[in-house]
Design a protein around this motif. Sequence first.
Motif, PDB file in Angstrom:
ATOM      1  N   ASP A  22       0.822  -1.211   0.000  1.00  0.00           N
ATOM      2  CA  ASP A  22       0.000   0.000   0.000  1.00  0.00           C
ATOM      3  C   ASP A  22       0.859   1.265   0.000  1.00  0.00           C
ATOM      4  O   ASP A  22       0.520   2.251  -0.662  1.00  0.00           O
ATOM      5  CB  ASP A  22      -0.988   0.010   1.168  1.00  0.00           C
ATOM      6  CG  ASP A  22      -0.319  -0.120   2.529  1.00  0.00           C
ATOM      7  OD1 ASP A  22       0.797  -0.675   2.620  1.00  0.00           O
ATOM      8  OD2 ASP A  22      -0.914   0.335   3.521  1.00  0.00           O
ATOM      9  N   VAL A  23       1.988   1.248   0.694  1.00  0.00           N
ATOM     10  CA  VAL A  23       2.892   2.405   0.724  1.00  0.00           C
ATOM     11  C   VAL A  23       3.519   2.593  -0.659  1.00  0.00           C
ATOM     12  O   VAL A  23       3.573   3.711  -1.190  1.00  0.00           O
ATOM     13  CB  VAL A  23       3.979   2.237   1.814  1.00  0.00           C
ATOM     14  CG1 VAL A  23       5.018   3.349   1.737  1.00  0.00           C
ATOM     15  CG2 VAL A  23       3.338   2.179   3.197  1.00  0.00           C
ATOM     16  N   TYR A  24       3.966   1.501  -1.258  1.00  0.00           N
ATOM     17  CA  TYR A  24       4.563   1.544  -2.596  1.00  0.00           C
ATOM     18  C   TYR A  24       3.571   2.122  -3.612  1.00  0.00           C
ATOM     19  O   TYR A  24       3.938   2.977  -4.428  1.00  0.00           O
ATOM     20  CB  TYR A  24       5.007   0.130  -2.999  1.00  0.00           C
ATOM     21  CG  TYR A  24       5.673   0.044  -4.340  1.00  0.00           C
ATOM     22  CD1 TYR A  24       7.012   0.385  -4.496  1.00  0.00           C
ATOM     23  CD2 TYR A  24       4.970  -0.406  -5.450  1.00  0.00           C
ATOM     24  CE1 TYR A  24       7.631   0.288  -5.732  1.00  0.00           C
ATOM     25  CE2 TYR A  24       5.574  -0.504  -6.690  1.00  0.00           C
ATOM     26  CZ  TYR A  24       6.911  -0.165  -6.828  1.00  0.00           C
ATOM     27  OH  TYR A  24       7.514  -0.255  -8.063  1.00  0.00           O
ATOM     28  N   GLU A  25       2.334   1.685  -3.547  1.00  0.00           N
ATOM     29  CA  GLU A  25       1.307   2.183  -4.484  1.00  0.00           C
ATOM     30  C   GLU A  25       1.064   3.677  -4.284  1.00  0.00           C
ATOM     31  O   GLU A  25       0.907   4.418  -5.257  1.00  0.00           O
ATOM     32  CB  GLU A  25       0.015   1.391  -4.319  1.00  0.00           C
ATOM     33  CG  GLU A  25       0.132  -0.026  -4.862  1.00  0.00           C
ATOM     34  CD  GLU A  25      -1.066  -0.909  -4.543  1.00  0.00           C
ATOM     35  OE1 GLU A  25      -1.998  -0.461  -3.817  1.00  0.00           O
ATOM     36  OE2 GLU A  25      -1.061  -2.075  -5.000  1.00  0.00           O
ATOM     37  N   ARG A  26       1.031   4.155  -3.039  1.00  0.00           N
ATOM     38  CA  ARG A  26       0.840   5.587  -2.775  1.00  0.00           C
ATOM     39  C   ARG A  26       2.051   6.388  -3.281  1.00  0.00           C
ATOM     40  O   ARG A  26       1.895   7.489  -3.800  1.00  0.00           O
ATOM     41  CB  ARG A  26       0.591   5.833  -1.307  1.00  0.00           C
ATOM     42  CG  ARG A  26      -0.773   5.399  -0.826  1.00  0.00           C
ATOM     43  CD  ARG A  26      -1.012   5.798   0.629  1.00  0.00           C
ATOM     44  NE  ARG A  26      -2.114   5.055   1.178  1.00  0.00           N
ATOM     45  CZ  ARG A  26      -2.010   4.015   2.001  1.00  0.00           C
ATOM     46  NH1 ARG A  26      -0.818   3.613   2.429  1.00  0.00           N
ATOM     47  NH2 ARG A  26      -3.073   3.397   2.454  1.00  0.00           N
ATOM     48  N   MET A  27       3.240   5.842  -3.089  1.00  0.00           N
ATOM     49  CA  MET A  27       4.452   6.531  -3.544  1.00  0.00           C
ATOM     50  C   MET A  27       4.441   6.746  -5.052  1.00  0.00           C
ATOM     51  O   MET A  27       4.943   7.756  -5.545  1.00  0.00           O
ATOM     52  CB  MET A  27       5.707   5.733  -3.172  1.00  0.00           C
ATOM     53  CG  MET A  27       6.064   5.751  -1.716  1.00  0.00           C
ATOM     54  SD  MET A  27       7.460   4.638  -1.444  1.00  0.00           S
ATOM     55  CE  MET A  27       8.434   5.632  -0.344  1.00  0.00           C
ATOM     56  N   GLN A  28       3.880   5.798  -5.794  1.00  0.00           N
ATOM     57  CA  GLN A  28       3.829   5.891  -7.249  1.00  0.00           C
ATOM     58  C   GLN A  28       3.113   7.169  -7.705  1.00  0.00           C
ATOM     59  O   GLN A  28       3.429   7.715  -8.760  1.00  0.00           O
ATOM     60  CB  GLN A  28       3.168   4.668  -7.850  1.00  0.00           C
ATOM     61  CG  GLN A  28       4.046   3.435  -7.750  1.00  0.00           C
ATOM     62  CD  GLN A  28       3.371   2.183  -8.268  1.00  0.00           C
ATOM     63  OE1 GLN A  28       2.151   2.030  -8.206  1.00  0.00           O
ATOM     64  NE2 GLN A  28       4.166   1.272  -8.801  1.00  0.00           N
ATOM     65  N   GLY A  29       2.174   7.665  -6.906  1.00  0.00           N
ATOM     66  CA  GLY A  29       1.456   8.886  -7.242  1.00  0.00           C
ATOM     67  C   GLY A  29       2.336  10.129  -7.193  1.00  0.00           C
ATOM     68  O   GLY A  29       1.937  11.190  -7.678  1.00  0.00           O
ATOM     69  N   TYR A  30       3.525  10.008  -6.644  1.00  0.00           N
ATOM     70  CA  TYR A  30       4.454  11.148  -6.515  1.00  0.00           C
ATOM     71  C   TYR A  30       5.625  11.047  -7.474  1.00  0.00           C
ATOM     72  O   TYR A  30       6.534  11.882  -7.436  1.00  0.00           O
ATOM     73  CB  TYR A  30       4.937  11.258  -5.067  1.00  0.00           C
ATOM     74  CG  TYR A  30       3.811  11.609  -4.136  1.00  0.00           C
ATOM     75  CD1 TYR A  30       3.460  12.933  -3.900  1.00  0.00           C
ATOM     76  CD2 TYR A  30       3.042  10.612  -3.543  1.00  0.00           C
ATOM     77  CE1 TYR A  30       2.386  13.257  -3.087  1.00  0.00           C
ATOM     78  CE2 TYR A  30       1.963  10.927  -2.725  1.00  0.00           C
ATOM     79  CZ  TYR A  30       1.650  12.248  -2.505  1.00  0.00           C
ATOM     80  OH  TYR A  30       0.588  12.573  -1.703  1.00  0.00           O
ATOM     81  N   LEU A  31       5.614  10.023  -8.354  1.00  0.00           N
ATOM     82  CA  LEU A  31       6.687   9.874  -9.330  1.00  0.00           C
ATOM     83  C   LEU A  31       6.679  11.020 -10.320  1.00  0.00           C
ATOM     84  O   LEU A  31       5.645  11.327 -10.924  1.00  0.00           O
ATOM     85  CB  LEU A  31       6.539   8.559 -10.093  1.00  0.00           C
ATOM     86  CG  LEU A  31       7.194   7.333  -9.474  1.00  0.00           C
ATOM     87  CD1 LEU A  31       6.726   6.067 -10.178  1.00  0.00           C
ATOM     88  CD2 LEU A  31       8.698   7.443  -9.499  1.00  0.00           C
ATOM     89  N   SER A  32       7.821  11.651 -10.487  1.00  0.00           N
ATOM     90  CA  SER A  32       7.930  12.747 -11.468  1.00  0.00           C
ATOM     91  C   SER A  32       8.198  12.157 -12.836  1.00  0.00           C
ATOM     92  O   SER A  32       8.820  11.098 -12.968  1.00  0.00           O
ATOM     93  CB  SER A  32       9.034  13.728 -11.075  1.00  0.00           C
ATOM     94  OG  SER A  32      10.294  13.090 -11.143  1.00  0.00           O
ATOM     95  N   VAL A  33       7.710  12.821 -13.828  1.00  0.00           N
ATOM     96  CA  VAL A  33       7.923  12.382 -15.203  1.00  0.00           C
ATOM     97  C   VAL A  33       8.913  13.380 -15.813  1.00  0.00           C
ATOM     98  O   VAL A  33       8.533  14.465 -16.231  1.00  0.00           O
ATOM     99  CB  VAL A  33       6.594  12.374 -15.997  1.00  0.00           C
ATOM    100  CG1 VAL A  33       6.802  11.767 -17.369  1.00  0.00           C
ATOM    101  CG2 VAL A  33       5.512  11.653 -15.228  1.00  0.00           C
TER     102      VAL A  33
END
Length: 139
Positions: A127-138
């Motif tokens: 669940d933490v990993y999935e939330r972190m994905q929302g902050y990935l910069s492109v």
Amino acid sequence: MTTAFIVHKKVRFQHCDPGGIVFTPQYFNLFVEVVEDWFDISLNYSFAKMVVTSQFGIPAMRIEARFHNPSYLEDNLEMKLVVKRLTESTALVEIVSSCAGEKRCSMELLYGYASLAEKRLTHWPTDVYERMQGYLSVS
């Protein structure tokens, strides 16, 4: 679209040298506070839950800092965090500090997710990993 975690930090006397300018090492404390706020507020995984309850931690594996302009006593710093790279057990986080649109300090911090008992890196909780994905910069 990348979501950034943004929090504001007021420069306090404790952060400054006798001239009222932020003492360089204090930026490291401020940036760790930002990461702790991000874990607590956005990732729903407080350091108390992570470290005390679950016996895991996020040791810093690499830190790179750039100091662009000085910050002064009572400045209101906008701290903007994004994830530049994410793996199953590490996260490269970038935090940019600015005040009134002027960049003050920026850091890249590479964190690992580690078992305190086993003293080795392990996978982020799903669940933490999935939330972190929302902050990935492109970039």
